[in-house]
Design a protein around this motif. Sequence first.
Motif, mmCIF file in Angstrom:
data_model
loop_
_atom_site.group_PDB
_atom_site.id
_atom_site.type_symbol
_atom_site.label_atom_id
_atom_site.label_comp_id
_atom_site.label_asym_id
_atom_site.label_seq_id
_atom_site.Cartn_x
_atom_site.Cartn_y
_atom_site.Cartn_z
ATOM 1 N N HIS A 150 0.810 -1.231 0.000
ATOM 2 C CA HIS A 150 0.000 0.000 0.000
ATOM 3 C C HIS A 150 0.842 1.281 0.000
ATOM 4 C CE1 HIS A 150 -3.903 2.085 0.909
ATOM 5 N NE2 HIS A 150 -3.010 3.021 1.048
ATOM 6 N N ASP A 186 1.423 4.014 -3.108
ATOM 7 C CA ASP A 186 1.021 5.412 -2.938
ATOM 8 C C ASP A 186 2.155 6.391 -3.251
ATOM 9 O OD1 ASP A 186 -1.624 5.059 -2.462
ATOM 10 O OD2 ASP A 186 -1.494 5.172 -0.289
ATOM 11 N N GLN A 242 0.069 9.194 5.361
ATOM 12 C CA GLN A 242 -0.267 8.948 3.959
ATOM 13 C C GLN A 242 -0.276 10.237 3.149
ATOM 14 O OE1 GLN A 242 -2.103 5.408 2.642
ATOM 15 N NE2 GLN A 242 -3.719 5.771 4.116
HETATM 16 ZN ZN LIG Z 1 -3.285 5.013 0.727
#
Ligand SMILES: [Zn+2]
Length: 147
Positions: free
Chosen positions: A31, A35, A116
């Motif tokens: 993940h 990203d 994030q």
């Molecule tokens: Zn993400």
Amino acid sequence: MTATAHAIVGGAIAAAVPDPSIGIPLAALSHPILDLIPHWDFGWGWKKKSKILLFAQTAADLSFGLVVTYFLFGRLVDNLYLTIAVFLSLIWDFLQAPYWLLGWKFAPFSTFYNVQRGMNGKIKLPWGILTQVATVGGVVLASRFFH
Ligand SMILES: [Zn+2]
């Protein structure tokens, strides 16, 4: 990236790595790595969207992603393993969702949001979709190769 991209990559990892004790952590790690690649997703401009619109788009993205993932890998991989791998490939965004949708701006949700946000590579449409198609296509092809 979109939930669709994350789910398909999680499924491809499960399909390529027979040992779940390796495949599951890899799916979780995929993940943040994905990203980093410049992309577009429904979270872009989330502050200006209504929460209902954001929720509807995210739910549609997630549902579509799960259908495609199970279509591609459902027969190749043990379904429990596949489900765990896909869930962990998405969990970073699940943990961020309460921040976006419910305004829960405290840990751990704010932690996932901040980490994030700092890592997210952004690029405008249509390139932001093409980078995902290329990345996901490459990973799926590689997973077929290793299978
Ligand atoms: Zn993400």
